[in-house]
Write a protein that holds these residues in place. Structure first.
Motif, PDB file in Angstrom:
ATOM      1  N   GLU A  74      50.858  44.182  33.821  1.00 51.92           N
ATOM      2  CA  GLU A  74      52.008  43.659  34.794  1.00 51.92           C
ATOM      3  C   GLU A  74      51.158  42.494  35.751  1.00 51.92           C
ATOM      4  O   GLU A  74      51.897  42.039  36.567  1.00 51.92           O
ATOM      5  N   SER A  79      52.685  50.337  35.311  1.00 52.47           N
ATOM      6  CA  SER A  79      54.063  50.344  34.834  1.00 52.47           C
ATOM      7  C   SER A  79      53.982  51.247  33.487  1.00 52.47           C
ATOM      8  O   SER A  79      52.950  51.205  32.785  1.00 52.47           O
ATOM      9  N   GLN A 139      54.956  50.392  30.854  1.00 47.97           N
ATOM     10  CA  GLN A 139      55.602  49.431  29.894  1.00 47.97           C
ATOM     11  C   GLN A 139      55.111  49.788  28.180  1.00 47.97           C
ATOM     12  O   GLN A 139      55.926  49.898  27.490  1.00 47.97           O
ATOM     13  N   LYS A 194      56.374  52.989  26.832  1.00 48.35           N
ATOM     14  CA  LYS A 194      57.752  53.086  26.468  1.00 48.35           C
ATOM     15  C   LYS A 194      58.110  52.174  25.369  1.00 48.35           C
ATOM     16  O   LYS A 194      59.079  52.729  24.664  1.00 48.35           O
ATOM     17  N   ARG A 239      49.743  49.753  41.836  1.00 47.08           N
ATOM     18  CA  ARG A 239      49.215  48.057  41.873  1.00 47.08           C
ATOM     19  C   ARG A 239      48.323  48.071  42.818  1.00 47.08           C
ATOM     20  O   ARG A 239      48.793  48.120  44.135  1.00 47.08           O
ATOM     21  N   GLN A 274      59.559  53.553  40.092  1.00 51.79           N
ATOM     22  CA  GLN A 274      60.578  52.863  39.349  1.00 51.79           C
ATOM     23  C   GLN A 274      61.334  53.726  38.565  1.00 51.79           C
ATOM     24  O   GLN A 274      61.056  54.773  38.050  1.00 51.79           O
ATOM     25  N   HIS A 281      57.159  37.142  32.978  1.00 52.74           N
ATOM     26  CA  HIS A 281      57.481  38.463  33.116  1.00 52.74           C
ATOM     27  C   HIS A 281      56.260  39.292  32.775  1.00 52.74           C
ATOM     28  O   HIS A 281      55.425  39.887  33.490  1.00 52.74           O
ATOM     29  N   HIS A 282      56.171  39.528  31.301  1.00 55.69           N
ATOM     30  CA  HIS A 282      54.610  40.141  30.762  1.00 55.69           C
ATOM     31  C   HIS A 282      54.623  39.701  29.439  1.00 55.69           C
ATOM     32  O   HIS A 282      55.474  39.068  28.866  1.00 55.69           O
ATOM     33  N   SER A 295      63.157  44.004  36.942  1.00 56.48           N
ATOM     34  CA  SER A 295      63.294  43.171  35.722  1.00 56.48           C
ATOM     35  C   SER A 295      63.125  43.793  34.497  1.00 56.48           C
ATOM     36  O   SER A 295      62.449  45.003  34.204  1.00 56.48           O
ATOM     37  N   ARG A 299      61.885  42.767  23.966  1.00 54.69           N
ATOM     38  CA  ARG A 299      60.450  42.580  23.647  1.00 54.69           C
ATOM     39  C   ARG A 299      60.226  41.878  22.384  1.00 54.69           C
ATOM     40  O   ARG A 299      61.177  41.851  21.461  1.00 54.69           O
TER      41      ARG A 299
HETATM   42  N1  ASP Z   1      57.373  46.785  33.046  1.00 54.21           N
HETATM   43  C1  ASP Z   1      58.257  45.988  33.817  1.00 54.21           C
HETATM   44  C2  ASP Z   1      57.944  45.858  35.111  1.00 54.21           C
HETATM   45  O1  ASP Z   1      57.368  46.892  35.732  1.00 54.21           O
HETATM   46  C3  ASP Z   1      59.725  46.249  33.455  1.00 54.21           C
HETATM   47  C4  ASP Z   1      59.963  46.091  32.350  1.00 54.21           C
HETATM   48  O2  ASP Z   1      60.019  45.002  31.600  1.00 54.21           O
HETATM   49  O3  ASP Z   1      60.784  46.800  31.775  1.00 54.21           O
HETATM   50  O4  ASP Z   1      58.090  45.146  35.928  1.00 54.21           O
END
Ligand code: ASP
Length: 594
Positions: free
Chosen positions: A183, A205, A207, A210, A229, A243, A458-459, A495, A499
């Motif tokens: 992130e 996260s 991320q 998931k 973070r 979240q 974003h990532h 957000s 992917r």
């Molecule tokens: N992992 C991302 C975040 O924490 C959210 C996502 O792309 O699902 O912002």
């Protein structure tokens, strides 16, 4: 002396009693909120999480022992009573109390515990210093507003969970001790005892997990995930936060958005009794920047920004003309009927304000009620061009105009900031309104001046838009992403994105981000490896539950919506963390003090 419950069993909460209960024998337990001794008759407010009820201790109906117990009561003592619910005399009705038309005539009482005098008041009126409130958070949480906050939070989380389950999602927990996630913030690290010199990272996260769950065939996953973070604290940031995290297989952005907006609808229905109409509006990132100078526009008020380059090109004002010639942007914004509320001094202050967003200055113009102008730049503009400007901006007597000339995004961003500031100053946002909108098609990459390379907007797992694949090689900065943010009243709620599910494209993305093949494999090798075994197309989203709570409860501090938050400097004042540890623990962890 504290007594035991024995065979007493509470059968109701204090403020759940209503006039319907008149004549009922009840057993109540809670905290003494206030005592009034009228000599021979004593009124006590008993409090629990539902609220307050008045207890009456009357010498005419009570034995001496119970009455003297009542006389010994102090604030915050823990009390159990058995008594009869009665209607109050008309003269004794208290409109301020939910239970103000009834009271409980006490027959028996037990003092379950005494309490030292609390260091802070436990009612809402007292304006306690926040540091003291955080130190005694367990008492602070007794305040009715905090009790309400925790109850609303629980309701919110339940509404979301209900929605997710109904939509076929499976709740899966993922590890807290993990590897650095992408992130982009600093990690919190946990030293390993069993692996000298090695560390776990707390997840920023879930991320990667998931995405792996999609590969495992889970299809629809969600979790209320704690994220960590290590960033400098701000009122709207905490080092750990919650979240709602979700991921779905075989989907396009619209499918993910439909699930998320459904969850918001459910929450607003449950908590606010408001019916949000779906689908929510959508706006591309480009449109948001052009019209509102922000990727999280507050749509509770207008003040759209306009591109004035065609007008500015030959407007007579050299600063504007040069800007257009240099390929920059001249943009303008109108504040309706703001002229009378903005003095020259205030206009100058706004000029200073926009400079903090790296533009050279602010050109302003205020139309007086009689049509005459006050302005910082009108004298440079010939009459016909001025008329053209006023008509393009549909400006009327009483309105104020603002113009900025600079590099496109710099000018738009500064104007966007001015828009938010003016809306505050002029009280334009309805505090009861909730404007939710999707912002879509963000740029895939951002140029990082310091690092001299691109970073993922974003990532790094975000899918580029198929239409823009051909630009990846030569114009990566123009590539749009299949990513989307949900914005509520000018605040980013969360957000997500579709992917990248093909390992070759993922490797390409890593190389655009400046990772060598080896670096990419060292950091994310397990993911690249996993992607070889049949990854379905997938996408997801995450939104901050704490941020949503701030909006629902109308507060501007995250600390007001978290049971045990960290203070501004990331410490817990109640438990005194972080704190030193014993030398022996350091040795076990292979760490040395420096
Ligand atoms: N992992 C991302 C975040 O924490 C959210 C996502 O792309 O699902 O912002």
């Amino acid at each position: 002396m504290a007594e035991f419950l024995g065979n007493w069993k509470r059968d109701c909460r204090c403020a759940e009693l209503t006039e319907q209960d008149i004549g009922r024998e009840v057993t109540l337990m809670g905290w003494v909120s206030r005592v009034r001794n009228m000599g021979g008759i004593l009124f006590v407010w008993l409090r629990d999480r539902s609220g307050l009820i008045q207890l009456v201790f009357d010498t005419n109906h009570l034995d001496e022992k119970t009455y003297s117990l009542a006389e010994s009561l102090r604030s915050e003592f823990v009390l159990a009573v058995r008594g009869l619910v009665k209607k109050r005399d008309a003269a004794a009705v208290n409109d301020k109390l939910k239970t103000g038309t009834i009271e409980v005539e006490v027959k028996e009482a037990k003092l379950l515990n005494e309490a030292a005098t609390p260091p802070i008041y436990t009612d809402d009126g007292a304006n306690e210093n926040e540091a003291v409130r955080l130190k005694y958070r367990y008492l602070d949480l007794r305040r009715p507003s905090m009790q309400k906050m925790l109850q609303v939070r629980s309701k919110t989380v339940n509404a979301i969970r209900r929605h997710m389950i109904a939509e076929g999602f499976i709740e899966v927990e993922t590890p807290i001790m993990t590897k650095s996630t992408p992130e982009g913030a600093r990690d919190f690290l946990v030293p390993s005892r069993l692996h000298p010199g090695e560390f776990y990272a707390l997840p920023q996260s879930p991320q990667i997990y998931k995405q792996l769950l999609m590969l495992s065939g889970m299809d629809r996953y969600f979790q209320f995930a704690k994220c960590f973070r290590d960033e400098d604290s701000r009122a709207d940031r905490q080092p750990e936060f919650t979240q709602l995290d979700l991921e779905m297989s075989f989907v396009e952005p619209k499918d993910v958005q439909t699930i998320v907006e459904g969850a918001f609808k459910e929450v607003f229905q449950e908590v606010k009794g408001l019916d949000i109409s779906l689908p929510l509006p959508r706006m591309t990132w480009k449109e948001a920047m052009e019209s509102y100078g922000s990727d999280k526009p507050d749509l509770r008020y207008g003040m759209k920004i306009k591109n004035m380059n065609d007008w500015a090109n030959d407007c007579g004002f050299s600063i504007f003309e040069t800007a257009v010639n240099e390929g920059k942007r001249v943009c303008a914004m109108k504040a309706d009927q703001a002229s009378g509320q903005l003095s020259r001094k205030e206009m100058d202050a706004l000029g200073e304000f926009v400079k903090t967003y790296h533009v050279k200055g602010l050109a302003w113009l205020a139309i007086n009620e009689d049509g005459s102008l006050r302005s910082s730049f009108a004298k440079f503009i010939p009459q016909d061009k001025m008329d053209e400007l006023l008509s393009m901006m549909e400006a009327k007597p009483g309105d104020a105009l603002f113009l900025i000339a600079d590099k496109r995004l710099t000018a738009l961003n500064a104007m966007g900031q001015l828009r938010v500031k003016l809306a505050k100053q002029l009280n334009l946002a309805d505090p009861e309104a909730y404007c939710l909108t999707w912002i879509t098609e963000f740029p895939l990459l951002e140029w990082n001046e310091e690092a001299g390379r691109y970073t993922a907007a974003h990532h790094p797992f975000t899918m580029p838009m198929e239409e823009d694949f051909s630009l990846l090689e030569d114009h990566p900065e123009q590539v749009r992403a299949k990513s989307y943010d949900l914005v509520l009243n000018g605040v980013e709620m969360g957000s997500g994105s579709i992917r990248i599910h093909a390992s070759d494209l993922q490797e390409k993305m890593f190389s655009l981000l400046g990772f060598t093949h080896e670096e990419a494999w060292t950091r994310f090798g397990f993911l690249l490896e996993a992607f070889k075994y049949g990854t379905p197309p997938h996408g997801g989203f995450a939104f901050g539950v704490d941020r949503l709570m701030m909006q629902l409860l109308g507060t501007d501090s995250l600390r007001d919506v978290i049971a045990f938050p960290k203070a501004q400097n990331a410490s817990c004042l109640m438990m005194d963390t972080p704190s030193e540890v014993a030398e022996e623990q350091l040795t076990q962890l292979h760490l040395k003090r420096n």
